[in-house]
Motif scaffolding. Structure first.
Motif, PDB file in Angstrom:
ATOM      1  N   ALA A  14      12.599 -37.737 -51.623  1.00  0.00           N
ATOM      2  CA  ALA A  14      11.518 -38.477 -52.279  1.00  0.00           C
ATOM      3  C   ALA A  14      10.854 -39.435 -51.296  1.00  0.00           C
ATOM      4  CB  ALA A  14      12.057 -39.232 -53.493  1.00  0.00           C
ATOM      5  N   LEU A  15      11.672 -40.101 -50.484  1.00  0.00           N
ATOM      6  CA  LEU A  15      11.129 -41.029 -49.494  1.00  0.00           C
ATOM      7  C   LEU A  15      10.196 -40.311 -48.525  1.00  0.00           C
ATOM      8  CD1 LEU A  15      13.035 -43.777 -47.631  1.00  0.00           C
ATOM      9  CD2 LEU A  15      11.657 -42.195 -46.337  1.00  0.00           C
ATOM     10  N   PHE A  16      10.643 -39.157 -47.988  1.00  0.00           N
ATOM     11  CA  PHE A  16       9.813 -38.436 -47.018  1.00  0.00           C
ATOM     12  C   PHE A  16       8.559 -37.864 -47.675  1.00  0.00           C
ATOM     13  CE2 PHE A  16       8.312 -35.288 -44.085  1.00  0.00           C
ATOM     14  CZ  PHE A  16       8.480 -35.928 -42.863  1.00  0.00           C
ATOM     15  N   GLY A  52      -0.014 -37.949 -34.377  1.00  0.00           N
ATOM     16  CA  GLY A  52       0.786 -38.640 -33.369  1.00  0.00           C
ATOM     17  C   GLY A  52       2.225 -38.889 -33.791  1.00  0.00           C
ATOM     18  N   GLY A  53       2.687 -38.163 -34.788  1.00  0.00           N
ATOM     19  CA  GLY A  53       4.066 -38.324 -35.242  1.00  0.00           C
ATOM     20  C   GLY A  53       4.290 -39.542 -36.119  1.00  0.00           C
ATOM     21  N   GLY A  58       7.521 -43.405 -39.086  1.00  0.00           N
ATOM     22  CA  GLY A  58       7.632 -44.318 -40.225  1.00  0.00           C
ATOM     23  C   GLY A  58       8.938 -44.140 -40.984  1.00  0.00           C
ATOM     24  N   VAL A  59       9.328 -42.884 -41.193  1.00  0.00           N
ATOM     25  CA  VAL A  59      10.583 -42.608 -41.915  1.00  0.00           C
ATOM     26  C   VAL A  59      11.779 -42.993 -41.044  1.00  0.00           C
ATOM     27  CG1 VAL A  59      12.015 -40.801 -42.957  1.00  0.00           C
ATOM     28  CG2 VAL A  59       9.550 -40.865 -43.393  1.00  0.00           C
ATOM     29  N   GLU A  60      11.698 -42.715 -39.741  1.00  0.00           N
ATOM     30  CA  GLU A  60      12.802 -43.104 -38.852  1.00  0.00           C
ATOM     31  C   GLU A  60      13.000 -44.618 -38.870  1.00  0.00           C
ATOM     32  OE1 GLU A  60      12.997 -39.624 -35.446  1.00  0.00           O
ATOM     33  OE2 GLU A  60      11.600 -41.296 -35.124  1.00  0.00           O
ATOM     34  N   ARG A  65      17.482 -44.175 -38.414  1.00  0.00           N
ATOM     35  CA  ARG A  65      18.113 -43.023 -37.788  1.00  0.00           C
ATOM     36  C   ARG A  65      17.053 -41.976 -37.470  1.00  0.00           C
ATOM     37  NH1 ARG A  65      22.065 -40.643 -42.397  1.00  0.00           N
ATOM     38  NH2 ARG A  65      23.378 -42.166 -41.402  1.00  0.00           N
ATOM     39  N   ASP A  66      17.426 -41.026 -36.627  1.00  0.00           N
ATOM     40  CA  ASP A  66      16.498 -39.979 -36.223  1.00  0.00           C
ATOM     41  C   ASP A  66      16.196 -39.031 -37.374  1.00  0.00           C
ATOM     42  OD1 ASP A  66      16.463 -40.989 -33.648  1.00  0.00           O
ATOM     43  OD2 ASP A  66      17.961 -39.580 -32.910  1.00  0.00           O
ATOM     44  N   VAL A  67      15.017 -38.435 -37.307  1.00  0.00           N
ATOM     45  CA  VAL A  67      14.586 -37.437 -38.289  1.00  0.00           C
ATOM     46  C   VAL A  67      14.238 -36.159 -37.543  1.00  0.00           C
ATOM     47  CG1 VAL A  67      12.691 -36.801 -39.852  1.00  0.00           C
ATOM     48  CG2 VAL A  67      13.739 -39.065 -40.012  1.00  0.00           C
ATOM     49  N   LYS A  68      14.724 -35.034 -38.034  1.00  0.00           N
ATOM     50  CA  LYS A  68      14.354 -33.723 -37.500  1.00  0.00           C
ATOM     51  C   LYS A  68      13.704 -32.934 -38.618  1.00  0.00           C
ATOM     52  CE  LYS A  68      16.088 -29.412 -35.505  1.00  0.00           C
ATOM     53  NZ  LYS A  68      15.000 -29.237 -34.574  1.00  0.00           N
TER      54      LYS A  68
END
Length: 141
Positions: A14-16, A52-53, A58-60, A65-68
């Motif tokens: 939901a956040l993403f 530009g990512g 923003g989510v990271e 933590r990292d997001v893939k």
């Protein structure tokens, strides 16, 4: 194939989705590599990344933590190729001899990108390929 998703993963989906405005098909919290792996609906990966990512950054920042991101695919071969990005994948063959193994043809210079730091990319690829296509292993050739 139905995939079970935890309450924590539902919250992270939901956040993403709120941040990026895309559809997330699955989410795995990878505690071993301190990352969250999102499986994004096919055709929405560019929107998921954002200009530009910015969506990923923003989510990271919010998660700490990292997001893939992995783009979903209908065929297991395409799924494995997407999961190994940013490595170039020339071909994927799925072999079923007792275990189901995907053999990914990756140029030697891209093996590091396919594997990722401490194996984080290939571990995520293996985990999601197992969840969605019953693939027991991924081998780089």
């Amino acid at each position: 194939m139905g995939v079970e998703i935890s309450d924590e993963a539902r919250r992270l989906v939901a956040l993403f989705e709120d941040e990026a405005g895309v559809t997330v098909r699955d989410c795995v919290v990878d505690e071993d590599h301190d990352q969250v792996v999102y499986l994004v609906k096919r055709g929405q990966i560019a929107d998921a990344i954002g200009p530009g990512g910015t969506n990923v950054a923003g989510v990271e920042e919010r998660l700490g933590r990292d997001v893939k991101l992995i783009e979903d695919a209908e065929r297991p071969e395409d799924f494995v190729a997407n999961a190994l990005a940013p490595a170039a994948v020339y071909n994927v063959t799925v072999s079923e001899n007792g275990d189901t193994v995907a053999y990914a043809e990756v140029p030697q210079e891209d093996h590091g990108a396919a594997i990722g730091r401490d194996g984080r990319n290939i571990d995520a690829a293996r985990r999601l390929a197992q969840r969605h296509f019953d693939i027991d292993g991924i081998e780089l050739t």
